[in-house]
Design a protein around this motif. Sequence first.
Motif, PDB file in Angstrom:
ATOM      1  N   ALA A 316       0.832  -1.209   0.000  1.00  0.00           N
ATOM      2  CA  ALA A 316       0.000   0.000   0.000  1.00  0.00           C
ATOM      3  C   ALA A 316       0.866   1.257   0.000  1.00  0.00           C
ATOM      4  N   ALA A 317       1.961   1.239   0.782  1.00  0.00           N
ATOM      5  CA  ALA A 317       2.854   2.395   0.823  1.00  0.00           C
ATOM      6  C   ALA A 317       3.473   2.640  -0.553  1.00  0.00           C
ATOM      7  N   ARG A 318       3.912   1.579  -1.224  1.00  0.00           N
ATOM      8  CA  ARG A 318       4.484   1.733  -2.563  1.00  0.00           C
ATOM      9  C   ARG A 318       3.446   2.275  -3.539  1.00  0.00           C
ATOM     10  N   ALA A 319       2.190   1.834  -3.378  1.00  0.00           N
ATOM     11  CA  ALA A 319       1.129   2.306  -4.276  1.00  0.00           C
ATOM     12  C   ALA A 319       0.884   3.796  -4.100  1.00  0.00           C
ATOM     13  N   TYR A 320       0.751   4.243  -2.853  1.00  0.00           N
ATOM     14  CA  TYR A 320       0.520   5.668  -2.601  1.00  0.00           C
ATOM     15  C   TYR A 320       1.707   6.501  -3.071  1.00  0.00           C
ATOM     16  N   GLU A 321       2.901   6.043  -2.773  1.00  0.00           N
ATOM     17  CA  GLU A 321       4.089   6.810  -3.163  1.00  0.00           C
ATOM     18  C   GLU A 321       4.239   6.866  -4.672  1.00  0.00           C
ATOM     19  N   GLY A 322       3.989   5.729  -5.330  1.00  0.00           N
ATOM     20  CA  GLY A 322       4.078   5.713  -6.781  1.00  0.00           C
ATOM     21  C   GLY A 322       3.026   6.576  -7.435  1.00  0.00           C
ATOM     22  N   ALA A 323       1.819   6.589  -6.862  1.00  0.00           N
ATOM     23  CA  ALA A 323       0.748   7.433  -7.403  1.00  0.00           C
ATOM     24  C   ALA A 323       1.102   8.913  -7.262  1.00  0.00           C
ATOM     25  N   TRP A 324       1.650   9.285  -6.106  1.00  0.00           N
ATOM     26  CA  TRP A 324       2.085  10.680  -5.916  1.00  0.00           C
ATOM     27  C   TRP A 324       3.119  11.083  -6.963  1.00  0.00           C
ATOM     28  N   LEU A 325       4.124  10.220  -7.164  1.00  0.00           N
ATOM     29  CA  LEU A 325       5.190  10.557  -8.104  1.00  0.00           C
ATOM     30  C   LEU A 325       4.688  10.562  -9.552  1.00  0.00           C
ATOM     31  N   ALA A 326       3.668   9.766  -9.860  1.00  0.00           N
ATOM     32  CA  ALA A 326       3.080   9.818 -11.201  1.00  0.00           C
ATOM     33  C   ALA A 326       2.405  11.164 -11.429  1.00  0.00           C
ATOM     34  N   CYS A 327       1.633  11.636 -10.450  1.00  0.00           N
ATOM     35  CA  CYS A 327       0.964  12.936 -10.591  1.00  0.00           C
ATOM     36  C   CYS A 327       1.983  14.070 -10.562  1.00  0.00           C
ATOM     37  N   ARG A 328       3.019  13.917  -9.764  1.00  0.00           N
ATOM     38  CA  ARG A 328       4.085  14.928  -9.733  1.00  0.00           C
ATOM     39  C   ARG A 328       4.749  15.035 -11.101  1.00  0.00           C
ATOM     40  N   LEU A 329       5.005  13.879 -11.729  1.00  0.00           N
ATOM     41  CA  LEU A 329       5.596  13.873 -13.060  1.00  0.00           C
ATOM     42  C   LEU A 329       4.683  14.559 -14.076  1.00  0.00           C
ATOM     43  N   ILE A 330       3.383  14.241 -14.029  1.00  0.00           N
ATOM     44  CA  ILE A 330       2.441  14.851 -14.977  1.00  0.00           C
ATOM     45  C   ILE A 330       2.432  16.366 -14.821  1.00  0.00           C
ATOM     46  N   ALA A 331       2.417  16.837 -13.551  1.00  0.00           N
ATOM     47  CA  ALA A 331       2.396  18.284 -13.309  1.00  0.00           C
ATOM     48  C   ALA A 331       3.668  18.949 -13.840  1.00  0.00           C
ATOM     49  N   GLU A 332       4.794  18.260 -13.736  1.00  0.00           N
ATOM     50  CA  GLU A 332       6.053  18.831 -14.214  1.00  0.00           C
ATOM     51  C   GLU A 332       6.182  18.770 -15.735  1.00  0.00           C
ATOM     52  N   LYS A 333       5.737  17.673 -16.332  1.00  0.00           N
ATOM     53  CA  LYS A 333       5.929  17.454 -17.770  1.00  0.00           C
ATOM     54  C   LYS A 333       4.835  18.103 -18.602  1.00  0.00           C
ATOM     55  N   TRP A 334       3.591  18.053 -18.120  1.00  0.00           N
ATOM     56  CA  TRP A 334       2.462  18.591 -18.883  1.00  0.00           C
ATOM     57  C   TRP A 334       1.838  19.827 -18.216  1.00  0.00           C
ATOM     58  N   GLY A 335       2.360  20.216 -17.081  1.00  0.00           N
ATOM     59  CA  GLY A 335       1.856  21.387 -16.384  1.00  0.00           C
ATOM     60  C   GLY A 335       0.746  21.043 -15.400  1.00  0.00           C
ATOM     61  N   GLU A 336       0.595  21.884 -14.366  1.00  0.00           N
ATOM     62  CA  GLU A 336      -0.450  21.655 -13.364  1.00  0.00           C
ATOM     63  C   GLU A 336      -1.836  21.693 -13.995  1.00  0.00           C
ATOM     64  N   ALA A 337      -2.021  22.572 -14.973  1.00  0.00           N
ATOM     65  CA  ALA A 337      -3.319  22.629 -15.655  1.00  0.00           C
ATOM     66  C   ALA A 337      -3.597  21.323 -16.384  1.00  0.00           C
ATOM     67  N   GLY A 338      -2.539  20.694 -16.918  1.00  0.00           N
ATOM     68  CA  GLY A 338      -2.710  19.407 -17.584  1.00  0.00           C
ATOM     69  C   GLY A 338      -3.136  18.324 -16.613  1.00  0.00           C
ATOM     70  N   LEU A 339      -2.560  18.333 -15.395  1.00  0.00           N
ATOM     71  CA  LEU A 339      -2.946  17.348 -14.386  1.00  0.00           C
ATOM     72  C   LEU A 339      -4.404  17.528 -13.977  1.00  0.00           C
ATOM     73  N   VAL A 340      -4.812  18.767 -13.765  1.00  0.00           N
ATOM     74  CA  VAL A 340      -6.212  19.035 -13.401  1.00  0.00           C
ATOM     75  C   VAL A 340      -7.140  18.610 -14.539  1.00  0.00           C
ATOM     76  N   ALA A 341      -6.755  18.915 -15.779  1.00  0.00           N
ATOM     77  CA  ALA A 341      -7.575  18.534 -16.932  1.00  0.00           C
ATOM     78  C   ALA A 341      -7.682  17.015 -17.047  1.00  0.00           C
ATOM     79  N   LEU A 342      -6.578  16.310 -16.764  1.00  0.00           N
ATOM     80  CA  LEU A 342      -6.622  14.846 -16.797  1.00  0.00           C
ATOM     81  C   LEU A 342      -7.574  14.310 -15.739  1.00  0.00           C
ATOM     82  N   TYR A 343      -7.516  14.892 -14.545  1.00  0.00           N
ATOM     83  CA  TYR A 343      -8.408  14.424 -13.471  1.00  0.00           C
ATOM     84  C   TYR A 343      -9.871  14.579 -13.893  1.00  0.00           C
ATOM     85  N   GLU A 344     -10.200  15.722 -14.448  1.00  0.00           N
ATOM     86  CA  GLU A 344     -11.583  15.956 -14.873  1.00  0.00           C
ATOM     87  C   GLU A 344     -11.985  15.002 -15.989  1.00  0.00           C
TER      88      GLU A 344
END
Length: 379
Positions: A316-344
């Motif tokens: 579970a710890a690896r899952a949460y940590e990996g999920a955080w780093l995936a979203c962190r990567l998206i925000a850095e590579k595609w921008g925070e607006a891209g991460l929000v747009a993906l969530y929606e």
Amino acid sequence: MPRGRPVLRVLPLLPLLPLLLCALLTACGAPAAPRDTAERDVRQAVAGWSRTPPERLAGIPLEGWSYEVTSVRRASARAATARAELRYRLAGYDTAPAGSARELALAEEGGRWRVTADRPAPGALPQLWDQGAVTVTRGARSLVLGGEGQSPRTLSGIAAEADRAVPAVSSAWPREWAGRVVVLVPASLERMAELLGRPADTYRGLGAVTTGQIGAGPAPADRVVVNPQAYPELSEQGRRIVLTHEVTHVATRAATSARTPLWLSEGFADWAAYRKTSTTPAQGAPTLARAVRRGELPAALPTTEAFAFGGDPEAAARAYEGAWLACRLIAEKWGEAGLVALYEAAGREPLPNALAQALGTDLDTLTRAWQESLRGELG
């Protein structure tokens, strides 16, 4: 044929004609007397009793408090049980009535029925006030309800932390949401488990969780429930991260659906919580870092099963940590607006469609980029 025979056939029916006529009139809609006036009186007693919340709820900003009786069962001539749906709002916090299935006991005294007990219906979850006296603490952006025995000082501290979490979440999630939160602080871990309907061990290591319905539109009863055993053991930054994570779930609820991958939902909440901190990937993902250094690079983004409560805590710890780093990567590579747009988009569309629509990429490309970032930041 004898002349008197028809007369003999008609005469015995004559006394039955009034009964037949009555049956015909009733079948055609003629009014009939109520079979059980006691049931009507029980319903009226519940309606009258429910016009005002009980005194033990004084201080809780309730509105729209009402019980809708769904069934009545007579236990004896002077005792009855009513099943009802309680509806209420926390004024200024709930966008629609919250619901709770209740069972009411009534007794007849002097020709009048009165309610003698109000409890959760069999199989229904209790409310915080079913567990004892509730202490109310108001923050600028939060309402904290403490279970029996919780100190005002503890509740004030949680209100202050929730007040800090709300603007942090609004900054990460620039979409319309209530901008305020309700926090429940039960008396103990066991009481917390009762409220949530699962074994206490499920929540033993968690600082807090969020309740609420998933679906289009805001949930009327989103609540952050603090674990009174684990939360005080966290550092100041730990408490802030936990509350910001949970408040993010409240803010994003309207955009979250059964389609939303759990790695995106949990990862986004952690991203919002860590967003304005100096926490590095190695500091925030120690369990995953150890796995990567052992050569155990995840083959895919975390599955829903990996986040299961009560399962393998390391997984579970690896899952949460990996999920955080995936979203962190998206925000850095595609921008925070891209991460929000993906969530929606992921709440409306299958993930491949959402990735193409919001980021112009596909799952394989995202996964390879995530794996590469794990090697570089944790390896």
